[in-house]
Design an enzyme around this catalytic site. Structure first.
Site, PDB file in Angstrom:
ATOM      1  N   CYS A   2      29.722  55.704  16.246  1.00 47.75           N
ATOM      2  CA  CYS A   2      30.893  54.848  16.452  1.00 47.75           C
ATOM      3  C   CYS A   2      31.827  55.525  17.438  1.00 47.75           C
ATOM      4  O   CYS A   2      31.693  56.683  17.759  1.00 47.75           O
ATOM      5  CB  CYS A   2      31.620  54.639  15.132  1.00 47.75           C
ATOM      6  SG  CYS A   2      30.541  54.078  13.829  1.00 47.75           S
ATOM      7  N   ARG A  27      29.262  53.542  22.517  1.00 54.52           N
ATOM      8  CA  ARG A  27      28.865  54.270  21.298  1.00 54.52           C
ATOM      9  C   ARG A  27      28.582  53.327  20.144  1.00 54.52           C
ATOM     10  O   ARG A  27      28.080  53.717  19.104  1.00 54.52           O
ATOM     11  CB  ARG A  27      29.981  55.246  20.896  1.00 54.52           C
ATOM     12  CG  ARG A  27      30.259  56.338  21.909  1.00 54.52           C
ATOM     13  CD  ARG A  27      31.511  57.100  21.569  1.00 54.52           C
ATOM     14  NE  ARG A  27      31.358  57.873  20.361  1.00 54.52           N
ATOM     15  CZ  ARG A  27      30.943  59.140  20.331  1.00 54.52           C
ATOM     16  NH1 ARG A  27      30.630  59.733  21.466  1.00 54.52           N
ATOM     17  NH2 ARG A  27      30.806  59.797  19.206  1.00 54.52           N
ATOM     18  N   TRP A  74      29.059  50.983  15.219  1.00 51.24           N
ATOM     19  CA  TRP A  74      27.614  50.738  15.195  1.00 51.24           C
ATOM     20  C   TRP A  74      27.255  50.723  13.715  1.00 51.24           C
ATOM     21  O   TRP A  74      27.329  51.753  13.054  1.00 51.24           O
ATOM     22  CB  TRP A  74      26.867  51.831  15.942  1.00 51.24           C
ATOM     23  CG  TRP A  74      25.390  51.602  16.029  1.00 51.24           C
ATOM     24  CD1 TRP A  74      24.767  50.478  16.475  1.00 51.24           C
ATOM     25  CD2 TRP A  74      24.356  52.508  15.651  1.00 51.24           C
ATOM     26  NE1 TRP A  74      23.413  50.631  16.405  1.00 51.24           N
ATOM     27  CE2 TRP A  74      23.129  51.864  15.907  1.00 51.24           C
ATOM     28  CE3 TRP A  74      24.342  53.795  15.141  1.00 51.24           C
ATOM     29  CZ2 TRP A  74      21.903  52.477  15.663  1.00 51.24           C
ATOM     30  CZ3 TRP A  74      23.120  54.410  14.896  1.00 51.24           C
ATOM     31  CH2 TRP A  74      21.919  53.744  15.151  1.00 51.24           C
ATOM     32  N   ASN A 100      33.244  57.915  11.153  1.00 49.28           N
ATOM     33  CA  ASN A 100      31.950  57.970  11.823  1.00 49.28           C
ATOM     34  C   ASN A 100      31.067  58.831  10.933  1.00 49.28           C
ATOM     35  O   ASN A 100      31.428  59.968  10.622  1.00 49.28           O
ATOM     36  CB  ASN A 100      32.126  58.633  13.197  1.00 49.28           C
ATOM     37  CG  ASN A 100      30.907  58.460  14.072  1.00 49.28           C
ATOM     38  OD1 ASN A 100      29.934  57.812  13.686  1.00 49.28           O
ATOM     39  ND2 ASN A 100      30.948  59.039  15.245  1.00 49.28           N
ATOM     40  N   GLY A 101      29.946  58.285  10.468  1.00 49.34           N
ATOM     41  CA  GLY A 101      29.060  59.081   9.606  1.00 49.34           C
ATOM     42  C   GLY A 101      28.597  58.236   8.429  1.00 49.34           C
ATOM     43  O   GLY A 101      28.809  57.027   8.385  1.00 49.34           O
ATOM     44  N   GLU A 486       8.459  57.139  29.766  1.00 48.87           N
ATOM     45  CA  GLU A 486       9.875  56.873  30.085  1.00 48.87           C
ATOM     46  C   GLU A 486      10.033  55.482  30.691  1.00 48.87           C
ATOM     47  O   GLU A 486      10.950  54.742  30.331  1.00 48.87           O
ATOM     48  CB  GLU A 486      10.404  57.949  31.028  1.00 48.87           C
ATOM     49  CG  GLU A 486      11.820  57.743  31.515  1.00 48.87           C
ATOM     50  CD  GLU A 486      12.849  57.613  30.392  1.00 48.87           C
ATOM     51  OE1 GLU A 486      12.543  57.962  29.233  1.00 48.87           O
ATOM     52  OE2 GLU A 486      13.956  57.120  30.657  1.00 48.87           O
ATOM     53  N   LYS A 490      12.352  52.498  29.053  1.00 50.37           N
ATOM     54  CA  LYS A 490      13.396  51.798  29.809  1.00 50.37           C
ATOM     55  C   LYS A 490      13.208  50.288  29.678  1.00 50.37           C
ATOM     56  O   LYS A 490      14.132  49.548  29.385  1.00 50.37           O
ATOM     57  CB  LYS A 490      13.361  52.201  31.286  1.00 50.37           C
ATOM     58  CG  LYS A 490      13.821  53.585  31.566  1.00 50.37           C
ATOM     59  CD  LYS A 490      15.320  53.761  31.565  1.00 50.37           C
ATOM     60  CE  LYS A 490      15.999  54.244  30.352  1.00 50.37           C
ATOM     61  NZ  LYS A 490      15.607  55.367  29.574  1.00 50.37           N
ATOM     62  N   GLU A 493      13.762  48.955  25.955  1.00 51.54           N
ATOM     63  CA  GLU A 493      15.092  49.068  25.319  1.00 51.54           C
ATOM     64  C   GLU A 493      16.141  48.164  25.972  1.00 51.54           C
ATOM     65  O   GLU A 493      17.156  47.866  25.348  1.00 51.54           O
ATOM     66  CB  GLU A 493      15.575  50.508  25.278  1.00 51.54           C
ATOM     67  CG  GLU A 493      15.950  51.115  26.601  1.00 51.54           C
ATOM     68  CD  GLU A 493      16.506  52.535  26.430  1.00 51.54           C
ATOM     69  OE1 GLU A 493      17.213  52.813  25.458  1.00 51.54           O
ATOM     70  OE2 GLU A 493      16.214  53.368  27.300  1.00 51.54           O
ATOM     71  N   HIS A 509     -10.795  54.984  24.914  1.00 52.09           N
ATOM     72  CA  HIS A 509     -11.008  55.224  23.469  1.00 52.09           C
ATOM     73  C   HIS A 509     -10.349  54.143  22.627  1.00 52.09           C
ATOM     74  O   HIS A 509      -9.932  54.384  21.501  1.00 52.09           O
ATOM     75  CB  HIS A 509     -10.460  56.615  23.114  1.00 52.09           C
ATOM     76  CG  HIS A 509     -11.122  57.725  23.870  1.00 52.09           C
ATOM     77  ND1 HIS A 509     -12.405  58.145  23.625  1.00 52.09           N
ATOM     78  CD2 HIS A 509     -10.689  58.434  24.935  1.00 52.09           C
ATOM     79  CE1 HIS A 509     -12.725  59.112  24.463  1.00 52.09           C
ATOM     80  NE2 HIS A 509     -11.700  59.309  25.271  1.00 52.09           N
ATOM     81  N   LYS A 608      24.618  54.648  22.265  1.00 50.85           N
ATOM     82  CA  LYS A 608      24.396  55.653  23.301  1.00 50.85           C
ATOM     83  C   LYS A 608      23.983  56.998  22.709  1.00 50.85           C
ATOM     84  O   LYS A 608      23.186  57.707  23.304  1.00 50.85           O
ATOM     85  CB  LYS A 608      25.662  55.848  24.128  1.00 50.85           C
ATOM     86  CG  LYS A 608      25.504  56.824  25.291  1.00 50.85           C
ATOM     87  CD  LYS A 608      24.420  56.399  26.257  1.00 50.85           C
ATOM     88  CE  LYS A 608      24.219  57.396  27.373  1.00 50.85           C
ATOM     89  NZ  LYS A 608      23.007  57.065  28.159  1.00 50.85           N
TER      90      LYS A 608
HETATM   91  C1  AGP Z   1      17.187  56.537  26.310  1.00 47.95           C
HETATM   92  O1  AGP Z   1      17.390  55.551  27.301  1.00 47.95           O
HETATM   93  C2  AGP Z   1      17.853  56.199  24.997  1.00 47.95           C
HETATM   94  N1  AGP Z   1      19.218  55.945  25.174  1.00 47.95           N
HETATM   95  C3  AGP Z   1      17.541  57.227  23.923  1.00 47.95           C
HETATM   96  O2  AGP Z   1      16.140  57.394  23.845  1.00 47.95           O
HETATM   97  C4  AGP Z   1      18.176  58.624  24.133  1.00 47.95           C
HETATM   98  O3  AGP Z   1      17.519  59.293  25.194  1.00 47.95           O
HETATM   99  C5  AGP Z   1      17.980  59.429  22.851  1.00 47.95           C
HETATM  100  O4  AGP Z   1      18.670  58.778  21.807  1.00 47.95           O
HETATM  101  C6  AGP Z   1      18.487  60.874  22.965  1.00 47.95           C
HETATM  102  O5  AGP Z   1      19.871  60.860  23.225  1.00 47.95           O
HETATM  103  P1  AGP Z   1      20.548  62.246  23.710  1.00 47.95           P
HETATM  104  O6  AGP Z   1      19.920  62.609  25.023  1.00 47.95           O
HETATM  105  O7  AGP Z   1      22.006  61.934  23.827  1.00 47.95           O
HETATM  106  O8  AGP Z   1      20.258  63.276  22.649  1.00 47.95           O
END
Ligand code: AGP
Length: 613
Positions: A2, A27, A74, A100-101, A486, A490, A493, A509, A608
């Site tokens: 959050c 966030r 969040w 937050n938590g 990767e 992208k 997500e 396989h 994020k």
């Molecule tokens: C990647 O696009 C995502 N946002 C997610 O996989 C991110 O890389 C992952 O949560 C790790 O976050 P960090 O690098 O802040 O630890």
């Protein structure tokens, strides 16, 4: 995770908090709310939805006062609706909290409070905290003691900010564990609290970072820092040299597009100060590398999540090839519970953009408990992963706001290349000439990335052809395999397309059964030592009627003849190829998502930084 913002001073807190929350919306954006103290009362506006909706609420029904606190959520416990939005008020209406938590023992506390006649107005775990603080206030404790007593009862990791009508001249904040940062901004006759620097950077660049089990008692002209059992602490004021403007979208449609295009500058920043051109050496003083006994060093464990983990997988190839040090790459959420075999002769290297990812921080702690050297590669200045490490490399990429990580993926790739050369140099494995060759290769990267970015229009045209696909299979080999993963991440997500990645050699396989006209294949196939192997796999995919997109090195006619579409990258060394190959994959995913009309910067269900398990 959050976003939290607080203000105490003589100004109206509302506009300061709303502007701060906007800079933290990455966030979490399920719901938002704000509370201020005015004439001895708590006044609140809150609802599900984004900050813009909260702004409309405040405009329709103005809210003025100070101090104030705000929250963008969040959701973890309780669906994102008005009654579960923060801030939450205690049963006597004297205390208001943002949190937050996760309160891991909230069910038993909730039952206990209900048995004492407390009525709950939400499904959140947070509400147990604010009711308990009010119960302790009724027992003649002051606010600080009431908060402290409450925190002793709740389990889990937390960041909280509290106001009370009983002591309106104070904001109290406390932090336990890894539940997201708490940073205090020191102004002139006013002070600020936030989860992250961008929220308050326009007001002050003098910051104090709260560590776990610390409490801050903030007044408009005073900060007192204490341990959770009340012992006073000195606090270190850090001056943050970040440009507030860099955290603004500019004339890009989305932060993600801006951050993709920032990569020439961000990579130049990543290299800044790291290459000694006079002595042909790599210099990273924050790493404290001289603490390592290379005679005894047995290996490096790279731990991370998501995109950061993919960077680690590329780094494995760089470090093993150049420095001849064994590298294992582990998913942080697995490493932390594996009872890993690490000791004082190993380095645990965490990679994290936010520096606040709970699994990554916990994995670092697991490594520290076992005596390993703890290093980190981190973007967010002042974050825990940066401050708790024995040595760190700052990505120096500037704030990354888009949830889908882009510049904070290519930055650690360059950091890992620099690290590999530095480690090899420390081990005496490279001649001056060999080090210089690597320095020349690394120094070319920003320009080569710029060439890839200049090809956005070609990539956008290809995105238009695949924007309605329901599936996509990404293939790669060797150092490019993590780039396939990767690229798939992208796409999935931000466009919600089912995209998956596979080591190309594994296709025969089983997964090759997936390939048909409805399953386009994207092959990361630059000219390198895996090229011929990749070629045969792509030919097999083509033979089964799948459409094929190839990331290919300029001038590769074989690829051009084989592929339905080509994403061209300039010719480069095999360790630079992954850094270039990811650029068209970032652009492809971005435009497909944008063409599908999706919320590119704030994709559904994501945040994020994942500061909870
Ligand atoms: C990647 O696009 C995502 N946002 C997610 O996989 C991110 O890389 C992952 O949560 C790790 O976050 P960090 O690098 O802040 O630890």
């Amino acid at each position: 995770m959050c976003g939290i913002v607080g203000y105490i001073g003589d100004k109206d807190a509302t506009p300061i908090i709303l502007e701060g929350l906007k800079k933290l919306e990455y966030r979490g954006y399920d719901s938002a709310g704000i509370a201020v103290l005015k004439d001895g009362k708590i006044d609140i506006r809150r609802d599900s939805g984004k900050i813009s909706h909260l702004e409309a609420l405040v405009e329709a029904n103005p809210l003025k006062g100070s101090p104030g606190i705000g929250h963008t959520r969040w959701a973890t416990h309780g669906e994102p609706n008005e009654r579960n939005s923060h801030p939450h008020v205690g049963y006597k209406g004297q205390v208001v909290i943002v949190h937050n938590g996760i309160v891991e023992n909230y069910l038993e506390l909730r039952d206990e409070l209900i048995s004492e006649g407390i009525q709950f107005n939400s499904d959140t775990d947070t509400e147990t905290i604010v009711h308990m603080i009010e119960i302790y206030l009724e027992q003649e404790m002051d606010l600080e003691e009431a908060v402290r007593s409450t925190l002793k009862r709740i389990k889990g990791a937390h960041g909280i900010v509290v106001l009370s009508t009983k002591e309106p001249e104070k904001i109290i904040s406390a932090r336990i564990g890894n539940a997201g940062g708490v940073v205090i901004g020191l102004g002139e006759g006013e002070n600020y609290i936030a989860s992250d620097i961008p929220a308050i950077l326009e007001h002050t660049n003098r910051m104090v970072f709260l560590d776990s089990h610390q409490m801050a008692v903030l007044q408009k002209d005073k900060l007192v820092l204490k341990t959770l059992d009340g012992k006073p602490l000195d606090h270190k004021v850090e001056t943050i040299n970040l440009d507030p403007v860099s955290a603004v979208k500019g004339n890009y449609r989305h932060f993600m597009q801006k951050e993709i295009h920032e990569q020439v500058r961000s990579l130049t920043e990543t290299l800044a100060g790291r290459i000694d051109f006079n002595h042909h050496s790599i210099v990273i003083p924050t790493l404290n590398i001289d603490k390592i006994d290379f005679e005894k060093l047995k290996g490096i464990k790279i731990i991370a999540c998501g995109t950061a983990g993919h960077a680690g997988q590329v780094g494995k190839f760089m470090i093993e090839n150049i420095a001849k040090i064994p590298v294992e790459v582990d998913i942080a959420s697995e490493f932390r519970y594996r009872d890993p075999l690490v000791d004082e002769n190993q380095i645990v290297l965490a990679i994290s953009q936010s520096g606040e990812t709970a699994d990554t921080l916990a994995a670092m702690e697991e490594g520290r408990k076992k005596g390993a050297h703890i290093w980190s590669i981190v973007n967010a200045i002042g974050s825990q992963a940066m401050r708790l490490a024995e040595g760190f490399i700052s990505m120096q990429a500037g704030p990354e706001i888009g949830v889908a990580s882009t510049k904070a993926f290519t930055a650690p790739l360059v950091d890992l290349y620099l690290l590999a050369v530095l480690l090899a140099d420390k081990k005496g494995l490279l001649s001056d000439g060999e080090i210089w060759e690597h320095i020349v290769e690394i120094s070319k990267i920003p320009d080569l990335v710029g060439t890839c970015l200049d090809r956005e229009d070609q990539v956008r045209a290809i995105a238009g052809k695949y924007k309605d696909t329901e599936h996509m299979l990404y293939l790669g080999r060797g150092i490019n395999m993590p780039i396939a993963y990767e690229g798939a991440l992208k796409l999935k997500e931000i466009s919600y397309i089912h995209a998956e990645a596979y080591p190309a050699g594994e296709m025969k396989h089983g997964p090759i059964a997936l390939i048909d006209k409805a399953m386009p294949v994207l092959a990361v196939m630059p000219k390198d030592k895996w090229y011929e192997k990749m070629l045969s796999q792509v030919e097999q995919a083509k033979a089964r009627g799948g459409k094929v997109i190839i990331v290919a090195t300029d001038g590769d006619e074989q690829a051009a003849n084989l592929a339905d579409d080509v994403l061209w990258i300039p010719s480069a060394g095999w360790m630079v190829n992954p850094i270039l190959a990811v650029i068209p994959l970032q652009i492809l995913a971005y435009h497909i998502a944008a063409m599908r009309g999706l919320d590119v910067d704030q994709p559904r269900n994501l945040a994020k930084s994942v500061t909870v398990e």
